[in-house]
Design a protein around this motif. Structure first.
Motif, short mmCIF file in Angstrom:
data_model
loop_
_atom_site.label_atom_id
_atom_site.label_comp_id
_atom_site.label_asym_id
_atom_site.label_seq_id
_atom_site.Cartn_x
_atom_site.Cartn_y
_atom_site.Cartn_z
N MET A 154 0.92 -1.29 0.00
CA MET A 154 -0.01 -0.06 -0.05
C MET A 154 0.88 1.21 -0.02
SD MET A 154 -2.88 -1.48 0.10
CE MET A 154 -4.14 -0.15 0.01
N GLU A 155 2.00 1.30 0.08
CA GLU A 155 3.18 2.15 0.04
C GLU A 155 3.08 3.03 1.09
OE1 GLU A 155 1.99 3.55 -4.23
OE2 GLU A 155 4.26 3.05 -4.45
N ARG A 156 3.01 2.56 2.35
CA ARG A 156 2.85 3.26 3.71
C ARG A 156 4.34 3.10 4.25
NH1 ARG A 156 -1.68 0.29 6.53
NH2 ARG A 156 -2.55 -0.55 4.46
N THR A 157 4.80 2.10 3.81
CA THR A 157 6.44 2.01 4.11
C THR A 157 7.05 1.32 2.88
OG1 THR A 157 5.91 -0.18 4.87
CG2 THR A 157 5.96 1.49 6.41
N LYS A 158 8.64 1.79 3.00
CA LYS A 158 9.49 1.29 1.89
C LYS A 158 9.94 0.09 2.42
CE LYS A 158 10.43 5.57 -0.35
NZ LYS A 158 11.30 6.29 -1.00
N PRO A 159 10.00 -1.19 1.52
CA PRO A 159 10.91 -2.39 1.92
C PRO A 159 12.23 -2.21 2.02
CG PRO A 159 10.07 -2.54 -0.31
CD PRO A 159 9.43 -1.27 0.11
N GLY A 160 12.87 -2.46 3.08
CA GLY A 160 14.32 -2.42 3.07
C GLY A 160 15.15 -3.47 2.47
N GLY A 161 16.34 -3.64 2.63
CA GLY A 161 17.18 -4.90 2.13
C GLY A 161 16.89 -6.22 2.40
N GLU A 162 16.39 -6.38 3.83
CA GLU A 162 16.04 -7.54 4.12
C GLU A 162 14.96 -8.15 3.60
OE1 GLU A 162 16.14 -8.14 8.57
OE2 GLU A 162 18.21 -7.25 8.53
N ALA A 163 13.91 -7.52 3.27
CA ALA A 163 12.58 -7.82 2.66
C ALA A 163 12.68 -8.02 1.41
CB ALA A 163 11.79 -6.62 2.83
N LEU A 164 13.66 -7.17 0.78
CA LEU A 164 13.77 -7.41 -0.76
C LEU A 164 14.59 -8.66 -0.98
CD1 LEU A 164 14.81 -3.78 -1.86
CD2 LEU A 164 12.52 -4.84 -2.12
N ALA A 165 15.43 -8.86 -0.14
CA ALA A 165 16.33 -10.24 -0.19
C ALA A 165 15.61 -11.31 0.00
CB ALA A 165 17.69 -10.05 0.92
N ALA A 166 14.57 -11.39 1.08
CA ALA A 166 13.66 -12.53 1.28
C ALA A 166 12.81 -12.80 0.08
CB ALA A 166 12.93 -12.09 2.60
N VAL A 167 12.46 -11.86 -0.75
CA VAL A 167 11.65 -12.16 -1.92
C VAL A 167 12.52 -12.80 -3.24
CG1 VAL A 167 10.26 -11.31 -3.83
CG2 VAL A 167 9.94 -10.41 -1.25
N ALA A 168 13.88 -12.21 -3.14
CA ALA A 168 14.80 -12.50 -4.05
C ALA A 168 15.45 -13.93 -3.91
CB ALA A 168 15.95 -11.42 -4.36
#
Length: 91
Positions: free
Chosen positions: A39-53
């Motif tokens: 919902m773009e209330r917060t920006k994903p950090g590196g850990e979240a992006l790494a979890a998806v990747a």
């Protein structure tokens, strides 16, 4: 066309035909946190992006750069190859 990483996460989740609960379980991103990203209330950090990747590496370049036609490289393997080459030359 660049969109936010939160929207990209949502597009990835939807392309995998997953609900938020399942996506959260698989990635370890808490469901409420995931909602905040999408919902773009917060920006994903590196850990979240790494979890998806980590779970879906085929989306890593898109998630981080918008690029989809990217040759992946591994600096660890490249360093090992250089070391082997140096050892062969020294022999």
């Amino acid at each position: 066309m660049s969109i936010s990483q939160g929207k990209k996460i949502r597009l990835i989740r939807e392309s995998l035909d997953m609900g938020r609960a399942e996506f959260s379980d698989i990635t370890g991103i808490p469901k409420q946190t995931l909602i905040g990203y999408e919902m773009e209330r917060t920006k994903p950090g590196g850990e979240a992006l790494a979890a998806v990747a980590k779970v879906w590496p085929e989306y890593a370049a898109y998630l981080l750069t918008d690029e989809t036609n990217v040759k992946q490289r591994n600096p660890e393997l490249e360093a090992l190859a250089r070391e082997l080459d140096d050892q062969k030359k020294a022999s």
